[in-house]
Write an enzyme that holds these catalytic residues in place. Structure first.
Site, PDB file in Angstrom:
ATOM      1  N   TRP A  25      15.469   9.191 119.741  1.00  0.00           N
ATOM      2  CA  TRP A  25      14.006   9.521 120.319  1.00  0.00           C
ATOM      3  C   TRP A  25      13.312   8.237 120.944  1.00  0.00           C
ATOM      4  O   TRP A  25      13.554   7.091 120.598  1.00  0.00           O
ATOM      5  CB  TRP A  25      13.292   9.689 118.794  1.00  0.00           C
ATOM      6  CG  TRP A  25      13.372  11.364 118.460  1.00  0.00           C
ATOM      7  CD1 TRP A  25      14.410  11.763 117.857  1.00  0.00           C
ATOM      8  CD2 TRP A  25      12.548  12.532 118.846  1.00  0.00           C
ATOM      9  NE1 TRP A  25      14.063  13.208 117.591  1.00  0.00           N
ATOM     10  CE2 TRP A  25      12.794  13.673 118.327  1.00  0.00           C
ATOM     11  CE3 TRP A  25      11.384  12.464 119.684  1.00  0.00           C
ATOM     12  CZ2 TRP A  25      12.340  14.841 118.435  1.00  0.00           C
ATOM     13  CZ3 TRP A  25      10.896  13.624 119.790  1.00  0.00           C
ATOM     14  CH2 TRP A  25      11.209  14.981 119.336  1.00  0.00           C
ATOM     15  N   GLU A  59      17.822  10.144 110.417  1.00  0.00           N
ATOM     16  CA  GLU A  59      19.342  10.212 110.480  1.00  0.00           C
ATOM     17  C   GLU A  59      19.939   8.701 109.935  1.00  0.00           C
ATOM     18  O   GLU A  59      21.385   8.573 109.890  1.00  0.00           O
ATOM     19  CB  GLU A  59      20.106  10.712 111.512  1.00  0.00           C
ATOM     20  CG  GLU A  59      20.077  12.238 111.613  1.00  0.00           C
ATOM     21  CD  GLU A  59      18.719  12.860 112.281  1.00  0.00           C
ATOM     22  OE1 GLU A  59      18.241  13.875 111.779  1.00  0.00           O
ATOM     23  OE2 GLU A  59      17.940  12.029 112.800  1.00  0.00           O
ATOM     24  N   THR A  86       0.280  15.605 112.355  1.00  0.00           N
ATOM     25  CA  THR A  86       1.051  16.372 110.951  1.00  0.00           C
ATOM     26  C   THR A  86       1.327  15.205 109.826  1.00  0.00           C
ATOM     27  O   THR A  86       1.701  14.032 110.385  1.00  0.00           O
ATOM     28  CB  THR A  86       2.099  17.188 111.347  1.00  0.00           C
ATOM     29  OG1 THR A  86       3.304  16.490 111.793  1.00  0.00           O
ATOM     30  CG2 THR A  86       1.633  18.296 112.403  1.00  0.00           C
ATOM     31  N   HIS A  88       4.477  14.725 109.222  1.00  0.00           N
ATOM     32  CA  HIS A  88       5.765  14.655 109.541  1.00  0.00           C
ATOM     33  C   HIS A  88       6.023  13.308 109.405  1.00  0.00           C
ATOM     34  O   HIS A  88       7.056  12.562 109.238  1.00  0.00           O
ATOM     35  CB  HIS A  88       6.403  15.116 110.920  1.00  0.00           C
ATOM     36  CG  HIS A  88       7.558  14.796 111.540  1.00  0.00           C
ATOM     37  ND1 HIS A  88       8.510  15.676 111.043  1.00  0.00           N
ATOM     38  CD2 HIS A  88       8.084  14.231 112.461  1.00  0.00           C
ATOM     39  CE1 HIS A  88       9.708  15.079 111.384  1.00  0.00           C
ATOM     40  NE2 HIS A  88       9.428  14.313 112.406  1.00  0.00           N
TER      41      HIS A  88
END
Length: 160
Positions: A25, A59, A86, A88
Site C-alpha cells: 500500500w 500482513e 473509519t 480501520h
C-alpha cells in the site's frame, strides 16, 4: 516531527541473515522506506538481505514470524497506515504493532519497526526517506534491527 534525540547507530552486521518485509500500500512512500532500509543494511555490511512484499501492513506480523522462525537473525518490517474516516486505522495499527512485538519477543529475533502511522500523506512523505523528507524511518528501522541483533549476538557469544 519527533526526530530529535535519535541515536546514531552503526553496527557491523556482516554475516547476519536479515529479512525486509514491506507492504505494498502507498507504493511511492513504501519505495522510499524500502530504499532507506536497504541503504542502512548496506552501510551495516549486511549481504543479500531477503526482501518479501506483502499486500498490506496487517500482513507484516505473519510474514515476520515466518522469516524469524526460518533462521533470520533480524527482521525489518515496513508499512504505511494513513488515518481515514473509519476505525480501520486504529485496528490495523494496533494489530501490526502488537503482532510485530509478539514476533520479536516470542522468537528472540529483533524486529525493526518501520511502520508509519500517520494522520495524512504529508506526514508519511516527511518520514519516508524520499527526496525532501525530514526523516528516513526505513533506514532507522533497519539500523535498529541490525544493531540489536549484533548486540545480542556479541553478548550471548560468551554464554554458549
Amino acid at each position: 516531527m519527533s526526530g530529535a534525540g535519535a541515536p546514531t547507530v552503526h553496527a557491523d552486521g556482516h554475516g547476519l541473515r536479515v529479512a525486509v518485509i514491506a507492504a505494498r500500500w502507498h507504493e511511492e512512500i513504501m519505495g522510499g522506506l524500502l530504499d532507506g532500509a536497504l541503504t542502512a543494511l548496506s552501510h551495516c555490511k549486511v549481504e543479500d538481505p531477503v526482501v518479501v512484499r506483502v499486500p498490506g501492513t496487517f500482513e507484516l506480523p505473519v510474514a515476520a514470524s515466518r522469516m524469524a522462525r526460518s533462521g533470520c537473525e533480524a527482521v525489518v518490517a515496513l508499512g504505511v497506515v494513513i488515518r481515514g474516516g473509519t476505525p480501520h486505522f486504529d485496528y490495523v495499527c494496533s494489530a501490526a504493532t502488537s503482532g510485530l512485538t509478539q514476533v520479536s519477543v516470542e522468537t528472540g529475533v529483533p524486529v525493526g519497526f518501520g511502520v508509519l502511522t500517520c494522520d495524512d500523506e504529508e506526514q508519511a512523505y516527511a518520514r519516508s526517506g524520499l527526496p525532501g523528507s525530514q526523516e528516513d524511518k526505513g533506514y532507522e528501522a533497519a539500523s535498529a534491527a541490525v544493531s540489536t541483533a549484533v548486540v545480542l549476538r556479541d553478548v550471548l557469544k560468551g554464554w554458549a
